[in-house]
Scaffold this motif. Structure first.
Motif, PDB file in Angstrom:
ATOM      1  N   ALA A 140      -3.421   0.335  -6.949  1.00  0.00           N
ATOM      2  CA  ALA A 140      -3.081   0.750  -5.583  1.00  0.00           C
ATOM      3  C   ALA A 140      -4.159   1.664  -5.006  1.00  0.00           C
ATOM      4  O   ALA A 140      -4.409   1.652  -3.805  1.00  0.00           O
ATOM      5  N   HIS A 141      -4.818   2.441  -5.884  1.00  0.00           N
ATOM      6  CA  HIS A 141      -5.863   3.341  -5.392  1.00  0.00           C
ATOM      7  C   HIS A 141      -7.117   2.593  -4.955  1.00  0.00           C
ATOM      8  O   HIS A 141      -8.002   3.188  -4.340  1.00  0.00           O
ATOM      9  N   LEU A 142      -7.214   1.299  -5.303  1.00  0.00           N
ATOM     10  CA  LEU A 142      -8.390   0.527  -4.874  1.00  0.00           C
ATOM     11  C   LEU A 142      -8.175  -0.056  -3.479  1.00  0.00           C
ATOM     12  O   LEU A 142      -9.086  -0.630  -2.900  1.00  0.00           O
ATOM     13  N   ASN A 143      -6.990   0.064  -2.957  1.00  0.00           N
ATOM     14  CA  ASN A 143      -6.636  -0.546  -1.677  1.00  0.00           C
ATOM     15  C   ASN A 143      -6.882   0.454  -0.544  1.00  0.00           C
ATOM     16  O   ASN A 143      -6.225   1.475  -0.471  1.00  0.00           O
ATOM     17  N   SER A 153       0.814  -1.204   0.000  1.00  0.00           N
ATOM     18  CA  SER A 153       0.000   0.000   0.000  1.00  0.00           C
ATOM     19  C   SER A 153       0.850   1.257   0.000  1.00  0.00           C
ATOM     20  O   SER A 153       0.336   2.326   0.228  1.00  0.00           O
ATOM     21  N   GLY A 154       2.144   1.122  -0.243  1.00  0.00           N
ATOM     22  CA  GLY A 154       2.975   2.312  -0.263  1.00  0.00           C
ATOM     23  C   GLY A 154       3.582   2.649   1.078  1.00  0.00           C
ATOM     24  O   GLY A 154       3.932   3.789   1.341  1.00  0.00           O
ATOM     25  N   THR A 155       3.697   1.631   1.945  1.00  0.00           N
ATOM     26  CA  THR A 155       4.369   1.864   3.219  1.00  0.00           C
ATOM     27  C   THR A 155       5.841   2.173   2.980  1.00  0.00           C
ATOM     28  O   THR A 155       6.424   3.054   3.604  1.00  0.00           O
ATOM     29  N   PHE A 156       6.440   1.410   2.055  1.00  0.00           N
ATOM     30  CA  PHE A 156       7.886   1.460   1.892  1.00  0.00           C
ATOM     31  C   PHE A 156       8.317   2.201   0.631  1.00  0.00           C
ATOM     32  O   PHE A 156       9.483   2.388   0.405  1.00  0.00           O
ATOM     33  N   PRO A 202       1.498   2.772 -14.647  1.00  0.00           N
ATOM     34  CA  PRO A 202       0.141   3.331 -14.551  1.00  0.00           C
ATOM     35  C   PRO A 202      -0.909   2.319 -14.102  1.00  0.00           C
ATOM     36  O   PRO A 202      -1.747   2.647 -13.257  1.00  0.00           O
ATOM     37  N   PHE A 203      -0.848   1.079 -14.622  1.00  0.00           N
ATOM     38  CA  PHE A 203      -1.862   0.101 -14.255  1.00  0.00           C
ATOM     39  C   PHE A 203      -1.838  -0.166 -12.751  1.00  0.00           C
ATOM     40  O   PHE A 203      -2.861  -0.104 -12.060  1.00  0.00           O
ATOM     41  N   THR A 211      -9.229  13.945   0.236  1.00  0.00           N
ATOM     42  CA  THR A 211     -10.678  13.877   0.441  1.00  0.00           C
ATOM     43  C   THR A 211     -11.168  12.458   0.162  1.00  0.00           C
ATOM     44  O   THR A 211     -11.936  11.887   0.940  1.00  0.00           O
ATOM     45  N   ALA A 212     -10.697  11.882  -0.953  1.00  0.00           N
ATOM     46  CA  ALA A 212     -11.087  10.507  -1.272  1.00  0.00           C
ATOM     47  C   ALA A 212     -10.721   9.595  -0.105  1.00  0.00           C
ATOM     48  O   ALA A 212     -11.496   8.713   0.273  1.00  0.00           O
TER      49      ALA A 212
END
Lengths: 265, 272
Positions: B218-221, B201-204, B212-213, B243-244
Motif C-alpha cells: 500500500a505504501h507503494l501506491n 489506497s485506504g479510502t474506506f 504486513p506484506f 514527509t514521504a
C-alpha cells in the motif's frame, strides 16, 4: 425463366428479425467487453475487498450469515441490473445520436417485437455480466445456495425490469447527460438504498417502510433468499411485485415504440 | 499600399506574444472549465449524490457507531476519503473525456492548430481538470459538514493534497485520453488502473489493519499518500509518513507533467 427475388413471408411474428435485433446488442457488448463485462467484474471485486477490509470482523452479520455472504448476492444482482439497464439505454441513445436508429425502425419489426428484442438482449447481457461477476467471488465466499429457481426468477426479473427501464430512458434521453442523470438519480439510488449492501431490517422503522416500497428491494431480497436462504421480505410478495413492475414497464416501452416517441416525426 | 495611412490601418497585423501565449492559454483553460460547468448536473451534482450514497451505505453497513480507527470515529475517517475520491475521479474525467471526445469527433485539430506550445497545451488542460477536481471537492466538503463532523486540523495539508491530487489525476486523464483510441480503451484505464488504485489506497479502511506484506504494498501506491495526507489535514490521524507523502506527490506530479508534455511535443496519437 429467371428466378425472381420474392418478398420474404412470415407469420404473426418475424422471428428472424427478432433474433437479429437480439444479436445486434449482444455483438455490440462483445466488441466493448472491457467496458461492458470486465469493468463490472473488477469494480465489484474491489467493492468486495473494500467492504471486507472496512468491516474488519468475521462474525455473523444477519442470522448465521457473515457480512460477505450477505454482500455477494447483493453485488451480483446489482451488477445484473446495472448492466441490463446500460445495454438497452446506451444502445438506443447511441443509435439515436448517430442517426442509425432508422436502420432499426425501417426493418419490418412491430413495436412489440422491438420491445421484446431490446428487453431480451439487455436482460441476457445483464445475466452474462452477473455470471462473470459472481464467478470469481464464489472462490472466495461460500454461498449456501438455497433455491436455484428463486435465483433464476429474480435474476431474470431484475434484468428484464432494468432492461425495460433502459429502453424507456434510451428513448426519452436526447443527450448523454440525460442518460447519466437517469443513472445517477434513479438506477443507482434505487439499487444502493434497497439492501444491496446492508439488511433493510437494520434501518430505522420509517426508512425500512420506505425501502419496502422500492421494487428493486424485492429483486435483491428475492435473489439473496435464493442464494443464501436469508430474506428480509416475502418471496411471494416479491414475485408478484417484480412481475407487475416488469409488465407495467413493458407496456410503457411498447407504447413508446408504438407512438414513435422521439423516434419518428 | 506605399505608405498610405488608411491602407496601413486596414491591414490586420500578426499578433505578437512573448515566451507565453497568455491569451491562448487562458482561452484553453477557460474552455476546459466551461465544458464541465455547462453540464454541472452531470459533473458536479451527480458525484455529490453518488458520494453521499457511499457515505450512507458505509455508515449503514458498518453500522456500529462505536467503530473507530485509532481514536477517530469511522464516519469522520471516511468523509475525507470520500471527498478525495470524488475529486480525483472528476479531475481524471475532465481531461480524459475532453481529449477523447475531441479525438473521436475530429475537433482536436481546433486545439492543435492555434499557436499553443506543448507546455501551454499541457498547462491549459491540466489546470482545467484540476479546477473541476477542486470545485467538486469544495462542494462535497460543504455538503458533508451537514452530516459528519469534519473539523479542519491543518488547512495547509488539506490544500496541498487537494491541489496535488487533482493535478495528478488531471495529468493522468490527459495521458490516458491521448493514449486511448476508443472509449473502450479509456474505460479499461479507468477500470483497471484508476479505480483499483483509488479503492485500495485506504479510502474506506485504515491500512494499519492490513497484513504486513500488503501494508508494504500500500505504501507503494501514490494514491495512498494523497488520501492519507488529506485525511491528516482533517482528522490529525495519518497512517504513513507525511514527509514521504509530500515528496512522493511532488515527484509523481512532475513526472506525469513531463510525460504529458512529451506526448504533446511529439504529437503522440494526435498528429500524423
Amino acid at each position: 425463366m429467371p428466378t425472381l427475388v420474392m418478398p420474404r413471408r412470415y407469420g404473426a411474428v418475424n422471428w428472424r428479425g427478432l433474433w437479429t435485433l437480439c444479436l445486434k446488442d449482444l455483438h455490440r457488448a462483445r466488441k466493448n467487453f472491457r467496458y461492458s463485462v470486465l469493468g463490472p467484474v473488477v469494480s465489484n471485486l474491489l467493492f468486495l475487498i473494500v467492504f471486507a477490509m472496512a468491516q474488519g470482523r468475521g462474525g455473523p452479520y444477519v442470522g448465521d450469515l457473515t457480512f460477505l455472504q450477505f454482500l455477494v448476492p447483493g453485488l451480483v444482482i446489482f451488477a445484473v441490473c446495472e448492466s441490463a439497464y446500460s445495454t438497452s439505454s446506451e444502445s438506443l441513445l447511441f443509435d439515436k445520436m448517430e442517426g442509425m436508429i432508422a436502420d432499426t425502425l425501417m426493418a419490418p419489426l412491430t413495436p412489440l417485437e422491438l420491445t421484446v428484442g431490446y428487453a431480451c438482449s439487455s436482460a441476457a447481457m445483464g445475466l452474462i455480466t452477473g455470471a462473470a461477476v459472481a464467478f470469481p467471488m464464489l472462490f472466495v465466499v461460500h454461498l449456501p445456495i438455497a433455491s436455484l429457481p428463486l435465483i433464476l426468477f429474480f435474476a431474470a426479473g431484475g434484468a428484464l425490469m432494468h432492461g425495460l427501464l433502459g429502453i424507456i430512458v434510451g428513448l426519452w434521453a436526447e443527450r448523454w447527460d440525460h442518460h447519466a442523470a437517469a443513472m445517477t438519480f434513479i438506477v443507482i439510488p434505487f439499487g444502493f438504498l434497497s439492501g444491496t449492501f446492508y439488511s433493510v431490517a437494520s434501518l430505522p422503522a420509517l426508512a425500512e417502510q420506505v425501502a419496502r416500497l422500492n421494487p428493486v428491494f424485492y429483486v435483491i431480497d428475492g435473489f439473496r433468499a435464493g442464494s443464501t436462504g436469508h430474506a428480509d421480505g416475502s418471496a411471494i410478495t416479491g414475485g408478484i411485485v417484480v412481475t407487475l413492475v416488469v409488465l407495467a414497464l413493458a407496456a410503457g416501452a411498447h407504447r413508446l415504440f408504438r407512438i414513435g416517441y422521439k423516434l419518428k416525426p | 499600399m506605399s505608405g498610405h495611412p488608411a491602407a496601413d490601418r486596414a491591414i490586420p497585423q500578426v499578433r505578437h506574444f512573448g515566451a507565453v501565449n497568455w491569451i491562448g492559454l487562458w482561452t484553453l483553460y477557460y474552455r476546459e472549465v466551461r465544458r464541465f460547468v455547462k453540464v454541472a448536473t452531470q459533473t458536479v451534482l451527480a458525484p455529490l449524490v453518488t458520494t453521499l450514497l457511499y457515505l450512507a451505505i458505509f455508515v449503514l453497513a458498518i453500522g456500529d457507531p462505536a467503530h473507530k480507527i485509532g481514536d477517530v470515529p469511522f464516519r469522520s475517517f471516511l468523509a475525507p476519503g470520500l471527498i478525495m475520491m470524488a475529486m480525483v475521479q472528476n479531475a481524471f474525467a475532465n481531461t480524459s473525456s475532453s481529449i477523447m471526445i475531441s479525438k473521436i469527433q475530429g475537433n482536436i485539430v481546433d486545439t492543435l492548430m492555434p499557436p499553443l506550445s506543448p507546455g501551454e497545451l499541457t498547462c491549459g488542460f491540466a489546470l482545467g481538470g484540476m479546477t473541476r477536481g477542486l470545485a467538486v471537492g469544495f462542494i462535497m466538503w460543504g455538503a458533508m459538514t451537514f452530516l459528519v463532523p469534519v473539523a479542519v486540523h491543518d488547512f495547509l495539508f488539506v490544500l496541498f493534497h487537494a491541489v496535488a491530487a487533482s493535478l495528478m489525476l488531471s495529468l493522468l486523464g490527459l495521458i490516458g485520453g491521448i493514449w486511448s483510441e476508443k472509449f473502450d480503451h479509456l474505460a479499461a484505464v479507468t477500470n483497471f488502473i484508476i479505480t483499483p488504485f483509488a479503492f485500495l489506497s485506504g479510502t474506506f479502511y485504515s491500512i494499519g489493519g492490513l497484513p504486513p506484506f500488503w501494508h508494504g504494498v500500500a505504501h507503494l501506491n501514490p494514491f495512498f499518500y494523497m488520501i492519507d495526507g488529506f485525511r491528516y489535514g482533517f482528522t490529525g490521524h495519518a497512517d504513513g509518513s507525511l514527509t514521504a507523502g509530500l515528496i512522493v506527490l511532488t515527484i509523481v506530479d512532475i513526472l506525469l507533467w513531463a510525460l504529458a508534455y512529451r506526448m504533446f511535443a511529439r504529437g503522440y496519437r494526435l498528429k500524423a
